[in-house]
Design an enzyme around this catalytic site. Sequence first.
Site, mmCIF file in Angstrom:
data_model
loop_
_atom_site.group_PDB
_atom_site.id
_atom_site.type_symbol
_atom_site.label_atom_id
_atom_site.label_comp_id
_atom_site.label_asym_id
_atom_site.label_seq_id
_atom_site.Cartn_x
_atom_site.Cartn_y
_atom_site.Cartn_z
ATOM 1 N N SER A 124 40.312 51.061 37.327
ATOM 2 C CA SER A 124 40.356 49.782 36.721
ATOM 3 C C SER A 124 38.848 49.659 36.326
ATOM 4 O O SER A 124 37.923 50.264 36.907
ATOM 5 C CB SER A 124 40.529 48.912 37.583
ATOM 6 O OG SER A 124 40.379 47.391 37.165
ATOM 7 N N GLY A 125 38.628 49.411 35.007
ATOM 8 C CA GLY A 125 37.065 49.198 34.488
ATOM 9 C C GLY A 125 36.591 50.316 33.784
ATOM 10 O O GLY A 125 35.547 50.603 33.704
ATOM 11 N N THR A 129 41.293 50.079 27.855
ATOM 12 C CA THR A 129 41.748 48.998 27.066
ATOM 13 C C THR A 129 40.773 49.067 25.733
ATOM 14 O O THR A 129 41.273 49.121 24.656
ATOM 15 C CB THR A 129 41.787 47.553 27.615
ATOM 16 O OG1 THR A 129 42.577 47.514 28.843
ATOM 17 C CG2 THR A 129 42.240 46.461 26.632
ATOM 18 N N ASN A 174 36.874 44.722 37.180
ATOM 19 C CA ASN A 174 36.691 44.513 35.739
ATOM 20 C C ASN A 174 36.630 43.237 35.453
ATOM 21 O O ASN A 174 37.744 42.508 35.621
ATOM 22 C CB ASN A 174 37.631 45.497 35.198
ATOM 23 C CG ASN A 174 37.548 45.379 33.728
ATOM 24 O OD1 ASN A 174 36.781 45.034 33.207
ATOM 25 N ND2 ASN A 174 38.356 46.378 32.987
ATOM 26 N N SER A 177 40.235 42.801 33.179
ATOM 27 C CA SER A 177 41.106 43.722 33.576
ATOM 28 C C SER A 177 42.442 43.669 33.213
ATOM 29 O O SER A 177 43.025 42.373 33.263
ATOM 30 C CB SER A 177 40.929 43.561 35.232
ATOM 31 O OG SER A 177 41.886 44.672 35.721
ATOM 32 N N SER A 178 43.061 44.631 32.723
ATOM 33 C CA SER A 178 44.619 44.329 32.255
ATOM 34 C C SER A 178 45.360 44.157 33.303
ATOM 35 O O SER A 178 45.434 45.064 34.257
ATOM 36 C CB SER A 178 45.141 45.466 31.796
ATOM 37 O OG SER A 178 44.109 46.209 30.718
ATOM 38 N N GLY A 406 44.624 50.313 35.523
ATOM 39 C CA GLY A 406 44.012 51.639 36.448
ATOM 40 C C GLY A 406 44.216 51.372 37.944
ATOM 41 O O GLY A 406 44.299 50.354 38.325
ATOM 42 N N GLU A 408 43.336 50.906 41.496
ATOM 43 C CA GLU A 408 42.366 50.158 42.161
ATOM 44 C C GLU A 408 42.719 49.974 43.571
ATOM 45 O O GLU A 408 43.576 50.070 43.904
ATOM 46 C CB GLU A 408 42.487 48.546 41.383
ATOM 47 C CG GLU A 408 43.635 48.029 41.315
ATOM 48 C CD GLU A 408 43.734 46.596 40.685
ATOM 49 O OE1 GLU A 408 42.985 46.439 39.744
ATOM 50 O OE2 GLU A 408 44.722 45.926 40.943
HETATM 51 N N1 LIG Z 1 33.397 52.067 24.858
HETATM 52 C C1 LIG Z 1 32.850 50.889 25.214
HETATM 53 N N2 LIG Z 1 31.784 50.657 24.878
HETATM 54 C C2 LIG Z 1 31.207 49.434 25.258
HETATM 55 N N3 LIG Z 1 31.729 48.778 26.204
HETATM 56 C C3 LIG Z 1 32.690 49.260 26.798
HETATM 57 C C4 LIG Z 1 33.193 50.474 26.339
HETATM 58 N N4 LIG Z 1 34.617 50.903 27.080
HETATM 59 C C5 LIG Z 1 34.642 50.015 28.105
HETATM 60 N N5 LIG Z 1 33.491 49.030 27.987
HETATM 61 C C6 LIG Z 1 33.121 47.806 28.941
HETATM 62 O O1 LIG Z 1 33.919 48.137 30.078
HETATM 63 C C7 LIG Z 1 34.798 46.880 30.311
HETATM 64 C C8 LIG Z 1 36.083 47.312 31.012
HETATM 65 O O2 LIG Z 1 36.637 48.161 30.114
HETATM 66 P P1 LIG Z 1 38.199 47.897 30.048
HETATM 67 O O3 LIG Z 1 38.570 46.815 30.123
HETATM 68 O O4 LIG Z 1 38.597 48.904 28.717
HETATM 69 O O5 LIG Z 1 38.749 48.694 31.126
HETATM 70 P P2 LIG Z 1 40.417 49.231 31.910
HETATM 71 O O6 LIG Z 1 40.148 50.666 32.122
HETATM 72 O O7 LIG Z 1 41.184 48.812 30.737
HETATM 73 O O8 LIG Z 1 40.402 48.455 33.039
HETATM 74 P P3 LIG Z 1 41.731 47.720 33.610
HETATM 75 O O9 LIG Z 1 42.596 49.004 34.325
HETATM 76 O O10 LIG Z 1 41.075 46.927 34.698
HETATM 77 O O11 LIG Z 1 42.389 47.103 32.534
HETATM 78 C C9 LIG Z 1 34.779 46.222 29.088
HETATM 79 O O12 LIG Z 1 35.104 44.763 29.339
HETATM 80 C C10 LIG Z 1 33.673 46.536 28.273
HETATM 81 O O13 LIG Z 1 32.767 45.680 28.655
HETATM 82 MG MG LIG Z 2 42.654 47.424 30.575
#
Ligand SMILES: Nc1ncnc2c1ncn2[C@@H]1O[C@H](COP(=O)(O)OP(=O)(O)OP(=O)(O)O)[C@@H](O)[C@H]1O
Ligand SMILES: [Mg+2]
Length: 1045
Positions: A124-125, A129, A174, A177-178, A406, A408
């Site tokens: 997660s994070g 996404t 996050n 977070s999805s 992800g 967690e």
């Molecule tokens: N390529 C990137 N460039 C800039 N910021 C990023 C990038 N990837 C992730 N982030 C930052 O990290 C945060 C978390 O990313 P994201 O929501 O994609 O995580 P995730 O893997 O989908 O988590 P979860 O499993 O909780 O959904 C985003 O809100 C953003 O602020």
């Molecule tokens: Mg996500």
Amino acid sequence: MRYQGREVDIEGRVRLVMESALTARDRVGVQDFVLLENYNSEAAFIENLRRRFGENLIYTYIGSVLVSVNPYKELEIYSKQQMERYRGVSFYEISPHIYALSDNTYRAMRTERKDQCILISGESGAGKTEASKKILLYYAVTCPTNDQMPALGERLLQSNPVLEAFGNAKTFRNDNSSRFGKYMDVQFDFRGAPVGGHILNYLLEKSRVIHQNHGERNFHIFYQLLDGGEDDLLTTLGLERNPQSYQYLVKGNCPRLSSVSDKNNWKVVMKALSVIGFTEEEVQQLLNIIASVLHLGNTQFGEGEEGETYITTETKITNLTKLLGVDGSALGEALTHKKLTAKGEEMITPLSFEQAVSARDALAKAVYGRTFTWLVEKINQSLALKEEIYHSGKGCSVIGLLDIYGFEVLQHNSFEQFCINYCNEKLQQLFIELTLRSEQEEYETEGIAWETVQYFDNKIICDLIEEKHKGIISILDEECLRPGEACDVSFLEKLEDTLGGHPHFVTHKLANGKTRRVMSREEFRLLHYAGEVNYNVNGFLDKNNDLLNRNLKEVMCQSDNQILSHCFRKEEAIDQKRPEMAATQFKNSLTKLMEILMSKEPSYVRCIKPNDAKQPGRFDEVLVRHQVKYLGLMENLRVRRAGFAYRRRFEAFLQRYKPLCPETWPNWHGRLSDGVSTLVNHLGYKAEEYKLGRSKIFIRFPKTLFNTEDALEARKPDIALTLQTSWRGYRERAKYQRIRRAVIVIQSGWRGMKARRRAKRRRQAAELIRRLIKGFIYRHEEFCPENEYFHDHVRYSFLKNLRKNLSKSVLDKSWPTPPPSLIEASDHLRKLHMRNMVAKYCHRVQPEWKKQMMQKVVASEIFKDEKDSYPQGVGRLFLDSRLEREQMNLKVVQTLGSDKVQYGVTVVKYDRRGFKPRPRQLLLTNTFAVLVDRTKIKQRIDYAALRGISVSSLSDGMFVLHMPNEDNKQKGDVVLHCHHVIEVVTKLSMMASKVNYVNISPGSIRFVVARGKEGFIDFVRGSELKVAKGKRGHLLVTAPQINTA
Ligand SMILES: Nc1ncnc2c1ncn2[C@@H]1O[C@H](COP(=O)(O)OP(=O)(O)OP(=O)(O)O)[C@@H](O)[C@H]1O
Ligand SMILES: [Mg+2]
């Protein structure tokens, strides 16, 4: 230093002009871990990641797997120009990027026509996404558009903010977070334009609607609505702006986010909803539901003296019922009572305080959860592939994008974390399956010498969770269904009984002392591939049951709100059958997802989280090492490194690269392996660069294939030319054949028609002839059907013929002979024609000519066939006068006075006695004639007195005017000779009206010389005209014979 490029000489042989090894491509560290010197060292691996991360190089490859480290800051690497840079460029040509992976997947889909999927994993994070959004953006910007679906790219993109608003939330790990799993298919048409999309959603973390851990928030949409919604809207929804006023939003004590603005996001979401195609009414109803959840949370209960439960916030419930579109009292009743069916009888029992609270929460979760599913359905309708495109016959290819919650570990982990982490176990299993295990198994089956790489296979954990009868999910289900007093604790005991001793399962009771200290009695611990997680069993049974009281369902079925009435079906309220348990449902949906993913060609993005503080520039080595370890990246690298970067089936390899070798182009007819080895020898592959297996070629370094690809690129214009020429030839030939076939068809059609016409004409002619012959045979019979045609024909031919042969002149008396049946008609016609001609003739005749004609007619009446000189005389023009005015004596004319001379002619007068010829002029007036001798009128002859006129029947010009002899004054008859005797006599007789008094005497003319005395003129035929005295005192006139022939 950059790898400079390759040249391809005339024979297509690749000559490598390498500046240096591929390792020199990137300035910082290596861009592909495969090129790492010390590939067995985890430290070197992490150091490479760290160095690159320090330079904002967040992407690194392990072969074809993309490792991405979350930068936690905006980088300038996602612009349109960057997208263009990566478009159509080989994977290893430029620095690693999510766009390179997207482009590569897209091209693989287009060239190999195989469905693809991109699996994004990480805790997660870690940035899953974000990565999936970047991929989608890349496709929306760089792919061509389909005319029928021009706005699809935009709709695909806009589905993200909507789903994130309703399905994402701030968690401890996050800020965005999805809280649901998402698998999205993007469908492309044969030209590579996106034409459709479809989203599958997985298990939304509904419990968040009613409860959030400290520091966490409910789903974004609640805060967005309260912060961004206009005052009017909030008033209509009966809401206050402060989130702290709502029980469902206060649990985490975190109403605001520092990183994002709820207000701005509200606008984004509203715009996205309209782009996707939500109507205003649908949006309103959706917001009603969101507001109703908040109101539901604020519905409080009290306990009466007799233990009965009642709603203490009765006033507020009006808002709630209005928004839900249900009956208020029914809802109130359903929230505080339960309907039971026992032995076929329905009973209503009151709920306890706790039961009422949980019924309310269950309703809130159900309403929100089902609305979310409706939202996904609605988006799917908007993205749905158009029927026409689907049925166009030009198959669509698909790229699937998996972005799921992800792995967690929270302070308190419950049923939701259990499901999320189980899902991640399954994905890891798939990754192992498709990369590590299958790769090694492949070397074995292909007979390639290989040193096995050890890796941790998490199948054991997957089995622990999902195995039938023995797995945690089965035990949970069993416990839920078991009769008797089942509770979370009994479930834990059951787990201990069944799974005790499993290496990945521990409980407080089973643990050793050290572990016991960090575990409560209500927890069980799973040793996941990614780490240990303690799950608290509290609520497991309820959440797995996911039950909503039947009377609540019944109330919801009645809702006026279209969305709710769609989500709560009437059948469901009636249906007594128990739906599947939540965990089993989730397990089944994951199994399906795995099948979907297995059917596609996978690409991987492995996301790594650099620190727990969500801070940019911080690289927590311990945290990263942990992730590198559990993601199996080292094993991945080892297998890659020890093995071969690429493998292709012989036929695929040969098919693609055969144009590069004259022996294999255009077709190789021998064994495939021989073909491949001929090809690679020609390309100059070194022995260490490749190996031939049983059915595949294994290429060790990417650069080898990369060079071959470049050579193919260089060769493509030639191939294209060949293809073009062949295609054009084929097309022209086909066109010619088509035209030829068409010509033949037209010809044969035309000929057929001509022949049919001829045959018809012949038939008709034969028929005609037959009728004619028959008619001819019967021609003498009475009129009958047999001869009818014949007669008609004869008549018709006669008339037709007659029309052509009608005489043109009155004198032409010819007339065709009519058939017997037309004799009478012919006669009529003939007369008619003659009359017609005569009438026409007469019509045309001039007055002078008419006079002439009348005179000639009179001449003819008098002389025709009577006098020899008639034909000659009548043929000549009768002049108005034979004497000019000047030839007449003026005195004579004056003497005549008013009697105008109508005609004058020179004559010879013979004396009655002696027959002396004397030249005279004979002048005719209207009432008399005079004989003039130069200036003197010698004799006046009154027409009235004229008794007759005699002429001979011969050709002479003698004529005698008989005068009355009783009158003494008269001298006797006048004997005259004139060359124009016919003309003179005619005119005279006409003027004197004595036409009937002209006699034509054949032999001699007797005339009166004087009273009582007669004289004679005898006429004979001779050779020339002679007038002389004859015998017995007669005048003898010899007239020549006139040849009339
Ligand atoms: N390529 C990137 N460039 C800039 N910021 C990023 C990038 N990837 C992730 N982030 C930052 O990290 C945060 C978390 O990313 P994201 O929501 O994609 O995580 P995730 O893997 O989908 O988590 P979860 O499993 O909780 O959904 C985003 O809100 C953003 O602020
Ligand atoms: Mg996500």
